[in-house]
Design a protein around this motif. Structure first.
Motif, mmCIF file in Angstrom:
data_model
loop_
_atom_site.group_PDB
_atom_site.id
_atom_site.type_symbol
_atom_site.label_atom_id
_atom_site.label_comp_id
_atom_site.label_asym_id
_atom_site.label_seq_id
_atom_site.Cartn_x
_atom_site.Cartn_y
_atom_site.Cartn_z
ATOM 1 N N LEU A 5 2.203 -0.026 -11.531
ATOM 2 C CA LEU A 5 0.967 0.080 -10.764
ATOM 3 C C LEU A 5 0.182 -1.228 -10.824
ATOM 4 O O LEU A 5 -0.329 -1.706 -9.807
ATOM 5 C CB LEU A 5 0.121 1.233 -11.311
ATOM 6 C CG LEU A 5 -1.216 1.497 -10.618
ATOM 7 C CD1 LEU A 5 -0.988 1.948 -9.178
ATOM 8 C CD2 LEU A 5 -2.008 2.563 -11.388
ATOM 9 N N HIS A 6 0.103 -1.795 -12.021
ATOM 10 C CA HIS A 6 -0.611 -3.060 -12.203
ATOM 11 C C HIS A 6 0.003 -4.178 -11.368
ATOM 12 O O HIS A 6 -0.695 -4.890 -10.645
ATOM 13 C CB HIS A 6 -0.600 -3.448 -13.683
ATOM 14 C CG HIS A 6 -1.096 -4.836 -13.949
ATOM 15 N ND1 HIS A 6 -0.253 -5.931 -14.016
ATOM 16 C CD2 HIS A 6 -2.345 -5.325 -14.152
ATOM 17 C CE1 HIS A 6 -0.948 -7.018 -14.240
ATOM 18 N NE2 HIS A 6 -2.218 -6.682 -14.335
ATOM 19 N N TYR A 35 -15.087 -8.208 -9.392
ATOM 20 C CA TYR A 35 -15.189 -6.790 -9.037
ATOM 21 C C TYR A 35 -16.350 -6.162 -9.793
ATOM 22 O O TYR A 35 -16.459 -6.305 -11.014
ATOM 23 C CB TYR A 35 -13.886 -6.067 -9.385
ATOM 24 C CG TYR A 35 -13.958 -4.566 -9.171
ATOM 25 C CD1 TYR A 35 -13.844 -4.023 -7.899
ATOM 26 C CD2 TYR A 35 -14.167 -3.705 -10.247
ATOM 27 C CE1 TYR A 35 -13.924 -2.661 -7.689
ATOM 28 C CE2 TYR A 35 -14.244 -2.337 -10.051
ATOM 29 C CZ TYR A 35 -14.124 -1.817 -8.774
ATOM 30 O OH TYR A 35 -14.211 -0.462 -8.571
ATOM 31 N N LEU A 70 2.009 1.626 -3.568
ATOM 32 C CA LEU A 70 0.913 2.145 -4.394
ATOM 33 C C LEU A 70 0.747 3.646 -4.196
ATOM 34 O O LEU A 70 0.524 4.394 -5.159
ATOM 35 C CB LEU A 70 -0.400 1.430 -4.037
ATOM 36 C CG LEU A 70 -0.628 0.057 -4.657
ATOM 37 C CD1 LEU A 70 -1.885 -0.574 -4.082
ATOM 38 C CD2 LEU A 70 -0.735 0.164 -6.171
ATOM 39 N N GLU A 82 1.093 6.320 -7.248
ATOM 40 C CA GLU A 82 -0.041 7.174 -7.600
ATOM 41 C C GLU A 82 0.304 8.654 -7.468
ATOM 42 O O GLU A 82 -0.129 9.477 -8.282
ATOM 43 C CB GLU A 82 -1.238 6.818 -6.724
ATOM 44 C CG GLU A 82 -1.829 5.451 -7.066
ATOM 45 C CD GLU A 82 -2.816 4.958 -6.026
ATOM 46 O OE1 GLU A 82 -2.911 5.607 -4.945
ATOM 47 O OE2 GLU A 82 -3.493 3.939 -6.264
ATOM 48 N N GLU A 126 0.818 -1.203 0.000
ATOM 49 C CA GLU A 126 0.000 0.000 0.000
ATOM 50 C C GLU A 126 0.856 1.259 0.000
ATOM 51 O O GLU A 126 0.485 2.266 -0.615
ATOM 52 C CB GLU A 126 -0.941 -0.033 1.198
ATOM 53 C CG GLU A 126 -2.037 -1.091 1.050
ATOM 54 C CD GLU A 126 -2.971 -1.146 2.232
ATOM 55 O OE1 GLU A 126 -2.585 -0.670 3.324
ATOM 56 O OE2 GLU A 126 -4.099 -1.680 2.074
ATOM 57 N N CYS A 165 1.881 -4.015 -8.764
ATOM 58 C CA CYS A 165 1.753 -3.758 -7.336
ATOM 59 C C CYS A 165 0.338 -4.085 -6.856
ATOM 60 O O CYS A 165 0.150 -4.676 -5.788
ATOM 61 C CB CYS A 165 2.108 -2.312 -7.024
ATOM 62 S SG CYS A 165 2.320 -1.962 -5.269
ATOM 63 N N ARG A 166 -0.653 -3.730 -7.638
ATOM 64 C CA ARG A 166 -2.035 -4.006 -7.241
ATOM 65 C C ARG A 166 -2.336 -5.503 -7.296
ATOM 66 O O ARG A 166 -3.075 -6.020 -6.451
ATOM 67 C CB ARG A 166 -3.021 -3.240 -8.134
ATOM 68 C CG ARG A 166 -3.038 -1.742 -7.868
ATOM 69 C CD ARG A 166 -4.288 -1.093 -8.472
ATOM 70 N NE ARG A 166 -5.498 -1.591 -7.823
ATOM 71 C CZ ARG A 166 -6.066 -1.019 -6.764
ATOM 72 N NH1 ARG A 166 -5.517 0.055 -6.217
ATOM 73 N NH2 ARG A 166 -7.186 -1.507 -6.259
ATOM 74 N N ARG A 175 -0.803 -6.893 -4.244
ATOM 75 C CA ARG A 175 -1.617 -6.499 -3.093
ATOM 76 C C ARG A 175 -2.878 -7.356 -3.019
ATOM 77 O O ARG A 175 -3.293 -7.767 -1.934
ATOM 78 C CB ARG A 175 -1.975 -5.025 -3.204
ATOM 79 C CG ARG A 175 -2.933 -4.498 -2.122
ATOM 80 C CD ARG A 175 -3.083 -2.999 -2.288
ATOM 81 N NE ARG A 175 -4.115 -2.442 -1.420
ATOM 82 C CZ ARG A 175 -5.380 -2.257 -1.780
ATOM 83 N NH1 ARG A 175 -5.773 -2.597 -3.014
ATOM 84 N NH2 ARG A 175 -6.255 -1.724 -0.956
ATOM 85 N N ARG A 176 -3.511 -7.619 -4.157
ATOM 86 C CA ARG A 176 -4.710 -8.453 -4.174
ATOM 87 C C ARG A 176 -4.396 -9.859 -3.675
ATOM 88 O O ARG A 176 -5.162 -10.451 -2.900
ATOM 89 C CB ARG A 176 -5.292 -8.509 -5.602
ATOM 90 C CG ARG A 176 -6.414 -9.524 -5.809
ATOM 91 C CD ARG A 176 -7.507 -9.411 -4.808
ATOM 92 N NE ARG A 176 -8.043 -8.059 -4.704
ATOM 93 C CZ ARG A 176 -8.811 -7.626 -3.703
ATOM 94 N NH1 ARG A 176 -9.118 -8.457 -2.709
ATOM 95 N NH2 ARG A 176 -9.261 -6.395 -3.682
#
Length: 205
Positions: free
Chosen positions: A146-147, A191, A122, A126, A119, A149-150, A153-154
């Motif tokens: 970004l992709h 989602y 991220l 951002e 986080e 990292c997300r 994180r998921r």
């Protein structure tokens, strides 16, 4: 029983989860991730498999035999524990149970640290995108960062949810299969877009 698995178009590879609950590929259909519902299998394919590799996979209907659930020999109620060779070593059982519980607690603590790290990353990415203008090449690199990292994180959040399910579920609930159901719910979650549904429409090749 009829079930569903994800297989390659050549039907020689299957998707499964490794010991760390990460998506992996196997050639053994018996090791494949099994879905009880075709909709869940399709949702998993559409939402969990990377888009650039999604068209390489398909949902396959198959059959598996459910193993009979049996009580371990040393836990059977009608067993004669008066005989020394059949005695239940409670100390070993307690040590094993406590050790597994503590391992899960340690893993949860590790996941919390990794989640905080992801986080923070991220947040940095951002803000960098907000503050600076990038060329097309550098912009793509930032988007990829970004992709990745997300996605990481998921994966951490999914593992954390599963650990909490195991730690907070009673033995009776485990026997009823509620843990397996909770795991499958996490693995097949989707989602729901809040403002830009057009971004989530699957593009036809």
């Amino acid at each position: 029983m009829v079930c569903f698995v994800l297989t390659s178009l050549t039907r020689d590879r299957y998707i499964y989860f490794d010991d760390y609950r990460r998506i992996s590929v196997t050639k053994d259909i018996n090791q494949a991730k099994v879905f009880s519902d075709i909709t869940k299998a399709r949702n998993f394919l559409d939402n969990q498999v990377p888009k650039k590799k999604r068209d390489e996979w398909m949902v396959l209907t198959t059959e598996v035999s459910q193993p009979k659930k049996s009580t371990p020999e040393r836990f059977r109620a009608n067993q004669d524990y008066s005989k020394s060779e059949a005695e239940l070593r409670l100390e070993d059982y307690i040590d094993s149970t406590t050790g597994s519980y503590q391992s899960l607690r340690d893993y949860r603590e590790y996941l919390h640290k990794e989640l905080a790290k992801a986080e923070a990353e991220l947040c940095d990415i951002e803000h960098a995108i907000e503050f600076f203008n990038y060329s097309a090449s550098d912009g793509y690199k930032m988007c990829k960062m970004l992709h990745d990292c997300r996605v990481r994180r998921r994966g951490i959040k999914n593992d954390l949810h599963k650990v909490n399910v195991v730690l907070n579920t009673s033995y009776k609930q485990k026997l009823a299969g509620e843990v397996d159901e909770a795991f499958e719910e996490v693995d097949t979650q989707t989602y729901e877009p809040r403002a830009l549904p057009e971004l989530f429409e699957r593009k036809k090749p």
